[in-house]
Motif scaffolding. Structure first.
Motif, PDB file in Angstrom:
ATOM      1  N   LYS A 166       2.935 -48.358  44.644  1.00 34.58           N
ATOM      2  CA  LYS A 166       2.805 -48.057  46.067  1.00 34.58           C
ATOM      3  C   LYS A 166       1.406 -48.441  46.545  1.00 34.58           C
ATOM      4  CE  LYS A 166       3.609 -44.334  49.360  1.00 34.58           C
ATOM      5  NZ  LYS A 166       4.697 -44.840  50.133  1.00 34.58           N
ATOM      6  N   ASN A 167       1.364 -49.169  47.651  1.00 35.80           N
ATOM      7  CA  ASN A 167       0.134 -49.674  48.276  1.00 35.80           C
ATOM      8  C   ASN A 167      -0.579 -50.739  47.434  1.00 35.80           C
ATOM      9  OD1 ASN A 167       0.377 -48.111  50.640  1.00 35.80           O
ATOM     10  ND2 ASN A 167      -0.455 -46.348  49.543  1.00 35.80           N
ATOM     11  N   GLY A 168       0.073 -51.228  46.389  1.00 37.90           N
ATOM     12  CA  GLY A 168      -0.490 -52.315  45.599  1.00 37.90           C
ATOM     13  C   GLY A 168      -0.237 -53.642  46.286  1.00 37.90           C
ATOM     14  N   PRO A 169      -0.757 -54.737  45.728  1.00 35.67           N
ATOM     15  CA  PRO A 169      -0.601 -56.049  46.358  1.00 35.67           C
ATOM     16  C   PRO A 169       0.854 -56.456  46.568  1.00 35.67           C
ATOM     17  CG  PRO A 169      -2.200 -56.161  44.583  1.00 35.67           C
ATOM     18  CD  PRO A 169      -1.594 -54.798  44.531  1.00 35.67           C
ATOM     19  N   ALA A 170       1.726 -56.207  45.587  1.00 29.94           N
ATOM     20  CA  ALA A 170       3.137 -56.583  45.740  1.00 29.94           C
ATOM     21  C   ALA A 170       3.794 -55.766  46.853  1.00 29.94           C
ATOM     22  CB  ALA A 170       3.888 -56.388  44.422  1.00 29.94           C
ATOM     23  N   ASP A 171       3.484 -54.478  46.906  1.00 31.57           N
ATOM     24  CA  ASP A 171       4.025 -53.617  47.961  1.00 31.57           C
ATOM     25  C   ASP A 171       3.542 -54.094  49.333  1.00 31.57           C
ATOM     26  OD1 ASP A 171       5.367 -51.416  49.130  1.00 31.57           O
ATOM     27  OD2 ASP A 171       3.574 -50.151  48.967  1.00 31.57           O
ATOM     28  N   LYS A 172       2.266 -54.417  49.437  1.00 34.21           N
ATOM     29  CA  LYS A 172       1.710 -54.888  50.712  1.00 34.21           C
ATOM     30  C   LYS A 172       2.289 -56.238  51.124  1.00 34.21           C
ATOM     31  CE  LYS A 172      -2.561 -52.276  50.320  1.00 34.21           C
ATOM     32  NZ  LYS A 172      -4.006 -52.312  50.090  1.00 34.21           N
ATOM     33  N   ALA A 173       2.681 -57.059  50.119  1.00 34.40           N
ATOM     34  CA  ALA A 173       3.283 -58.359  50.428  1.00 34.40           C
ATOM     35  C   ALA A 173       4.729 -58.210  50.874  1.00 34.40           C
ATOM     36  CB  ALA A 173       3.211 -59.270  49.208  1.00 34.40           C
ATOM     37  N   GLY A 174       5.323 -57.051  50.608  1.00 33.12           N
ATOM     38  CA  GLY A 174       6.712 -56.835  50.993  1.00 33.12           C
ATOM     39  C   GLY A 174       7.709 -57.024  49.877  1.00 33.12           C
ATOM     40  N   VAL A 175       7.230 -57.116  48.631  1.00 32.51           N
ATOM     41  CA  VAL A 175       8.142 -57.231  47.492  1.00 32.51           C
ATOM     42  C   VAL A 175       8.829 -55.880  47.298  1.00 32.51           C
ATOM     43  CG1 VAL A 175       8.315 -57.674  45.008  1.00 32.51           C
ATOM     44  CG2 VAL A 175       6.699 -58.986  46.394  1.00 32.51           C
ATOM     45  N   HIS A 176      10.137 -55.916  47.092  1.00 33.84           N
ATOM     46  CA  HIS A 176      10.910 -54.694  46.885  1.00 33.84           C
ATOM     47  C   HIS A 176      11.283 -54.580  45.422  1.00 33.84           C
ATOM     48  CE1 HIS A 176      12.391 -54.821  51.347  1.00 33.84           C
ATOM     49  NE2 HIS A 176      11.091 -54.657  51.240  1.00 33.84           N
ATOM     50  N   GLY A 177      11.055 -53.419  44.835  1.00 33.16           N
ATOM     51  CA  GLY A 177      11.391 -53.187  43.438  1.00 33.16           C
ATOM     52  C   GLY A 177      12.773 -52.598  43.275  1.00 33.16           C
ATOM     53  N   SER A 178      13.152 -52.389  42.031  1.00 31.14           N
ATOM     54  CA  SER A 178      14.433 -51.772  41.722  1.00 31.14           C
ATOM     55  C   SER A 178      14.371 -50.283  42.028  1.00 31.14           C
ATOM     56  CB  SER A 178      14.754 -51.967  40.235  1.00 31.14           C
ATOM     57  OG  SER A 178      14.829 -53.327  39.928  1.00 31.14           O
ATOM     58  N   PHE A 179      15.531 -49.688  42.211  1.00 33.30           N
ATOM     59  CA  PHE A 179      15.591 -48.244  42.421  1.00 33.30           C
ATOM     60  C   PHE A 179      16.865 -47.709  41.795  1.00 33.30           C
ATOM     61  CE2 PHE A 179      17.877 -50.067  45.955  1.00 33.30           C
ATOM     62  CZ  PHE A 179      18.950 -49.214  46.158  1.00 33.30           C
ATOM     63  N   THR A 180      16.877 -46.424  41.547  1.00 32.13           N
ATOM     64  CA  THR A 180      18.043 -45.753  40.986  1.00 32.13           C
ATOM     65  C   THR A 180      18.621 -44.842  42.064  1.00 32.13           C
ATOM     66  OG1 THR A 180      17.010 -45.801  38.804  1.00 32.13           O
ATOM     67  CG2 THR A 180      18.848 -44.275  39.099  1.00 32.13           C
ATOM     68  N   ASP A 181      19.927 -44.965  42.295  1.00 30.25           N
ATOM     69  CA  ASP A 181      20.562 -44.161  43.341  1.00 30.25           C
ATOM     70  C   ASP A 181      20.909 -42.762  42.831  1.00 30.25           C
ATOM     71  OD1 ASP A 181      22.967 -44.358  41.896  1.00 30.25           O
ATOM     72  OD2 ASP A 181      23.811 -45.895  43.213  1.00 30.25           O
ATOM     73  N   GLN A 182      21.525 -41.966  43.696  1.00 23.80           N
ATOM     74  CA  GLN A 182      21.845 -40.580  43.356  1.00 23.80           C
ATOM     75  C   GLN A 182      22.882 -40.472  42.244  1.00 23.80           C
ATOM     76  OE1 GLN A 182      22.629 -42.071  46.255  1.00 23.80           O
ATOM     77  NE2 GLN A 182      24.617 -41.389  47.023  1.00 23.80           N
ATOM     78  N   TYR A 183      23.546 -41.585  41.908  1.00 22.84           N
ATOM     79  CA  TYR A 183      24.537 -41.593  40.831  1.00 22.84           C
ATOM     80  C   TYR A 183      23.962 -42.174  39.538  1.00 22.84           C
ATOM     81  CZ  TYR A 183      27.417 -40.890  44.932  1.00 22.84           C
ATOM     82  OH  TYR A 183      27.932 -40.405  46.107  1.00 22.84           O
ATOM     83  N   SER A 184      22.633 -42.312  39.496  1.00 24.27           N
ATOM     84  CA  SER A 184      21.902 -42.848  38.340  1.00 24.27           C
ATOM     85  C   SER A 184      22.218 -44.316  38.069  1.00 24.27           C
ATOM     86  CB  SER A 184      22.167 -42.018  37.074  1.00 24.27           C
ATOM     87  OG  SER A 184      21.726 -40.700  37.275  1.00 24.27           O
ATOM     88  N   LYS A 185      22.648 -45.038  39.085  1.00 27.13           N
ATOM     89  CA  LYS A 185      22.897 -46.470  38.952  1.00 27.13           C
ATOM     90  C   LYS A 185      21.663 -47.227  39.436  1.00 27.13           C
ATOM     91  CE  LYS A 185      25.974 -50.234  40.056  1.00 27.13           C
ATOM     92  NZ  LYS A 185      27.108 -50.728  40.794  1.00 27.13           N
ATOM     93  N   LYS A 186      21.187 -48.177  38.600  1.00 25.10           N
ATOM     94  CA  LYS A 186      19.995 -48.944  38.948  1.00 25.10           C
ATOM     95  C   LYS A 186      20.378 -50.128  39.820  1.00 25.10           C
ATOM     96  CE  LYS A 186      15.814 -50.834  36.992  1.00 25.10           C
ATOM     97  NZ  LYS A 186      14.989 -50.972  35.808  1.00 25.10           N
ATOM     98  N   HIS A 187      19.614 -50.339  40.899  1.00 25.06           N
ATOM     99  CA  HIS A 187      19.845 -51.450  41.816  1.00 25.06           C
ATOM    100  C   HIS A 187      18.603 -52.317  41.858  1.00 25.06           C
ATOM    101  CE1 HIS A 187      23.505 -49.660  43.549  1.00 25.06           C
ATOM    102  NE2 HIS A 187      22.887 -48.519  43.340  1.00 25.06           N
ATOM    103  N   THR A 188      18.791 -53.630  41.711  1.00 23.40           N
ATOM    104  CA  THR A 188      17.695 -54.584  41.808  1.00 23.40           C
ATOM    105  C   THR A 188      17.684 -55.151  43.215  1.00 23.40           C
ATOM    106  OG1 THR A 188      17.877 -55.131  39.488  1.00 23.40           O
ATOM    107  CG2 THR A 188      16.742 -56.712  40.880  1.00 23.40           C
ATOM    108  N   VAL A 189      16.506 -55.157  43.811  1.00 24.24           N
ATOM    109  CA  VAL A 189      16.391 -55.643  45.181  1.00 24.24           C
ATOM    110  C   VAL A 189      15.886 -57.079  45.208  1.00 24.24           C
ATOM    111  CG1 VAL A 189      15.340 -55.221  47.424  1.00 24.24           C
ATOM    112  CG2 VAL A 189      16.032 -53.286  46.015  1.00 24.24           C
TER     113      VAL A 189
END
Length: 130
Positions: A26-49
């Motif tokens: 968060k607030n790092g160079p990739a975040d500031k550039a608009g790169v989106h990382g992976s996240f895990t939803d409420q069902y514990s499924k990982k999503h790559t953005v």
């Protein structure tokens, strides 16, 4: 920014070349550039953005390609354009390179061992004469 190496292998076998983005600081160079990382939803499924497919129009097959290109051609303060594949489209994101805090952030930083304390002057017992 970290990549998900298992996804890179899966992607290479599906004829899609690039480096999947794992976590973003968060607030790092990739975040500031608009790169989106992976996240895990409420069902514990990982999503790559985002999947990085190029840097300055040079193709990226795996994260090592990105690191090598930046190491050989760029310096802190230089701008780069990352091409990411997101939601079925290529998106160009521009950012300025900053210094990494540590190339291996998971290793603890150790300070040099302290020198031993100075030796105390030796005390030689004196013999008493009767």
């Amino acid at each position: 920014m970290e990549t998900d190496d298992s996804r890179v292998v899966a992607m290479a076998t599906s004829n899609f070349k690039g480096a999947y983005v794992g976590t973003i600081t968060k607030n790092g160079p990739a975040d500031k550039a608009g790169v989106h990382g992976s996240f895990t939803d409420q069902y514990s499924k990982k999503h790559t953005v985002d999947i990085i497919t190029a840097v300055d129009k040079h193709p990226i097959v795996r994260i090592d390609d990105l690191i090598s290109y930046i190491d050989q051609h760029k310096s802190v303060g230089d701008s780069v354009t990352l091409t990411v594949y997101r939601n079925g489209h290529n998106v160009d994101l521009k950012t300025i390179l900053t210094a990494r805090s540590s190339p291996l952030p998971f290793l603890p930083v150790r300070s040099a061992p302290s020198p031993p304390p100075p030796a105390k002057p030796s005390t030689i017992p004196r013999l008493r004469h009767p």
